[in-house]
Design an enzyme around this catalytic site. Structure first.
Site, short mmCIF file in Angstrom:
data_model
loop_
_atom_site.label_atom_id
_atom_site.label_comp_id
_atom_site.label_asym_id
_atom_site.label_seq_id
_atom_site.Cartn_x
_atom_site.Cartn_y
_atom_site.Cartn_z
CB VAL A 96 -0.30 0.29 -7.38
CG1 VAL A 96 0.33 -0.80 -6.52
CG2 VAL A 96 -0.87 0.86 -7.41
CG ASP B 2 -2.00 0.61 0.87
OD1 ASP B 2 -3.36 -0.31 0.62
OD2 ASP B 2 -2.22 1.80 0.66
CE1 TYR C 262 -12.65 3.43 -10.07
CE2 TYR C 262 -14.60 2.64 -11.24
CZ TYR C 262 -14.08 2.10 -10.10
OH TYR C 262 -14.12 1.15 -9.11
#
Ligand SMILES: NC(=O)c1ccc[n+]([C@@H]2O[C@H](COP(=O)([O-])OP(=O)(O)OC[C@H]3O[C@@H](n4cnc5c(N)ncnc54)[C@H](O)[C@@H]3O)[C@@H](O)[C@H]2O)c1
Length: 270
Positions: free
Chosen positions: A75, A53, A169
């Site tokens: 990420v 995370d 998204y």
């Protein structure tokens, strides 16, 4: 949430499975929501869990809760993603499960008429490029082992249109579906399965707060859900644990919907 809803079976009555003993699972976005519930579930089923995370406090707490390892990772950064999977392999000796789950849905991502290029690109990076990077990093380990299960988090919005648009998204999650399908086909004969997970809306604290302030907004969504309620994060985690396990040995390259029937609905019960 005034509509009637289907009650959940009592989780305490469910038998505990131990399908993942000795397996190593990497979970991104493990600090919160679906990632946290899944890290807990995979650990409960016997896996070593590596919690990735960007949020150090939340990630460390997740690792403590699961008896696993925390690795701070953005990420969207290739080197950091490589380091995450290397840490999993170096610590536990294998990379058997990759749950590539971290994602964002910021308010700047809205209707195409309002959404600027920067907001578009940021969401594509965190939600889609990250999945490319994580799969690219996990696959060499899995190929060497001749075994692996990759689960990439998409969303039910990748298979349905919403008039309340978050354009980048939705497009990013559509990309996750297409990429997962293709990887599942390419690597199937090497013992590697790749599935996309499509959760329906999950009952998170953020969502509860938002809808408590605006009941009309909640009702506008709930009316479409046959079950009459949002999912709990542990219901999504249970599906991930299934996909990660050998119980799903013939489940590959799917758009795995866990949406309470939303995507199948035309008219819903009153
Ligand atoms: N919550 C829902 O209703 C819902 C529905 C369908 C799909 N999803 C998807 O499920 C996934 C998880 O959603 P959630 O609701 O649990 O979210 P969440 O916000 O509760 O958790 C996301 C986690 O990802 C981490 N994260 C964010 N950006 C990161 C980065 N660049 N690098 C590393 N970690 C990062 C955050 O710190 C956080 O811990 C997302 O991909 C989301 O799009 C959620």
């Amino acid at each position: 949430m005034t509509q009637p809803s289907t009650p959940r079976p009592d989780a305490a009555e469910q038998p505990v499975c131990r399908r993942l003993v000795g397996r190593t699972a990497v979970v991104t976005g493990a600090g919160s929501g679906i990632g946290l519930a899944t890290a807990r579930r995979l650990a409960a089923e016997g896996a070593h869990v590596v919690c990735g995370d960007i949020d150090e406090t939340a990630g460390k707490a997740a690792a403590e809760a699961t008896g696993g390892l925390f690795v701070r990772v953005d990420v969207t950064d290739p080197d950091q993603v490589d380091a995450l999977f290397r840490a999993a392999h170096d610590t536990y000796g294998s990379v058997d499960i990759a749950f590539n789950n971290a994602g964002i849905s910021p308010p700047e991502d809205d209707s195409i008429l309002e959404t600027g290029l920067e907001a578009w690109k940021r969401v594509q990076e965190v939600n889609l490029t990250s999945v490319y990077l994580c799969c690219k990093a996990a696959l060499p380990y899995m190929r060497r082992q001749g075994r692996g299960s990759i689960i990439n988090t998409a969303s039910f919005v990748a298979v349905m249109g919403a008039a309340t648009s978050q354009i980048s998204y939705t497009a990013s999650k559509g990309g996750v579906l297409a990429m997962s399908r293709e990887l599942g086909v390419q690597f199937a004969r090497e013992g590697i399965r790749v599935n996309a997970l499509c959760p329906g809306p999950v009952n998170t604290p953020l969502l509860q707060e938002l809808f408590a302030k605006d009941p009309e907004r909640a009702a506008r969504r709930l009316v479409h859900i046959p079950a009459g309620r949002f999912a709990d994060a542990d219901e999504i985690a249970a599906a991930v644990a299934f996909l990660a396990s050998d119980d799903a040995s013939f489940v590959n390259a799917t758009d795995f919907l866990v949406d309470g029937g939303i995507a199948g609905a035309y008219v819903t019960p009153l």
